[in-house]
Design a protein around this motif. Sequence first.
Motif, short mmCIF file in Angstrom:
data_model
loop_
_atom_site.label_atom_id
_atom_site.label_comp_id
_atom_site.label_asym_id
_atom_site.label_seq_id
_atom_site.Cartn_x
_atom_site.Cartn_y
_atom_site.Cartn_z
N LYS A 47 0.93 -1.25 -0.11
CA LYS A 47 -0.08 0.01 -0.14
C LYS A 47 0.86 1.23 0.14
O LYS A 47 0.54 2.14 -0.76
CB LYS A 47 -1.00 0.03 1.01
CG LYS A 47 -2.07 -0.94 0.91
CD LYS A 47 -3.05 -0.88 2.34
CE LYS A 47 -4.10 -1.70 2.13
NZ LYS A 47 -5.35 -0.88 2.05
N THR A 48 1.94 1.26 0.80
CA THR A 48 2.58 2.42 0.96
C THR A 48 3.32 2.66 -0.55
O THR A 48 3.42 3.87 -0.83
CB THR A 48 3.76 2.40 2.01
OG1 THR A 48 4.27 1.09 2.01
CG2 THR A 48 3.29 2.59 3.38
N VAL A 53 4.87 6.34 -0.91
CA VAL A 53 5.50 6.68 0.60
C VAL A 53 6.35 5.59 0.75
O VAL A 53 6.18 4.41 0.53
CB VAL A 53 4.04 6.71 1.51
CG1 VAL A 53 4.60 6.53 2.92
CG2 VAL A 53 3.12 7.36 1.16
N PHE A 55 7.89 3.12 2.88
CA PHE A 55 7.58 2.35 4.22
C PHE A 55 8.25 2.55 5.44
O PHE A 55 7.70 2.67 6.34
CB PHE A 55 7.72 0.76 3.69
CG PHE A 55 7.11 0.05 4.66
CD1 PHE A 55 6.05 -0.35 5.15
CD2 PHE A 55 8.13 -0.83 5.57
CE1 PHE A 55 5.66 -0.85 6.26
CE2 PHE A 55 8.06 -1.56 6.49
CZ PHE A 55 6.59 -1.79 7.00
N PHE A 58 7.66 5.84 6.72
CA PHE A 58 6.32 5.91 7.20
C PHE A 58 6.28 5.51 8.69
O PHE A 58 5.74 5.79 9.63
CB PHE A 58 5.41 5.19 6.22
CG PHE A 58 4.15 4.94 6.92
CD1 PHE A 58 3.04 6.19 6.81
CD2 PHE A 58 3.83 3.87 7.41
CE1 PHE A 58 1.83 5.90 7.29
CE2 PHE A 58 2.37 3.73 8.11
CZ PHE A 58 1.34 4.58 7.96
N ILE A 82 -2.79 9.27 4.74
CA ILE A 82 -1.67 9.14 5.89
C ILE A 82 -2.79 8.34 6.99
O ILE A 82 -2.54 7.39 7.41
CB ILE A 82 -1.18 10.09 6.54
CG1 ILE A 82 0.00 10.56 5.62
CG2 ILE A 82 -0.55 9.90 7.64
CD1 ILE A 82 0.77 9.90 4.99
N LEU A 85 -3.43 4.80 5.96
CA LEU A 85 -2.25 3.81 6.19
C LEU A 85 -2.28 3.55 7.67
O LEU A 85 -1.95 2.47 7.72
CB LEU A 85 -1.01 4.33 5.54
CG LEU A 85 -0.69 4.62 3.83
CD1 LEU A 85 0.06 5.44 3.45
CD2 LEU A 85 -1.04 3.23 3.34
#
Length: 101
Positions: A47-48, A53, A55, A58, A82, A85
């Motif tokens: 997903k990231t 994004v 990982f 994050f 965000i 996630l």
Amino acid sequence: MALDARSDLYGHVTEQGVHPRKPKSQETSQFSTRGAPWGMRESLVDKTHEMGVDFDTFIAGVAADKSDMEMAQEFGVTEKTIQHLKNHFFRYGINDVQGQD
């Protein structure tokens, strides 16, 4: 039904029929009936990556308890992204794996 003709609910399946499962009895086989592990949803890593994004950054942001706004600005995505996630991380972890490992 599992591939080894065992069922968690019903017991052993033979040509004569189903032999009931005995609660709290020792299994006669070293194999479990749960099968291979599989995931219900996409992993957080995927997903990231899909959202562009990083990982590791994050996860570091979550660990540092950064706000959604701070992280959204850092990654150049919306706060809603965000939030999604983070929600996935707190509800399912990094990867949602079902079954036996």
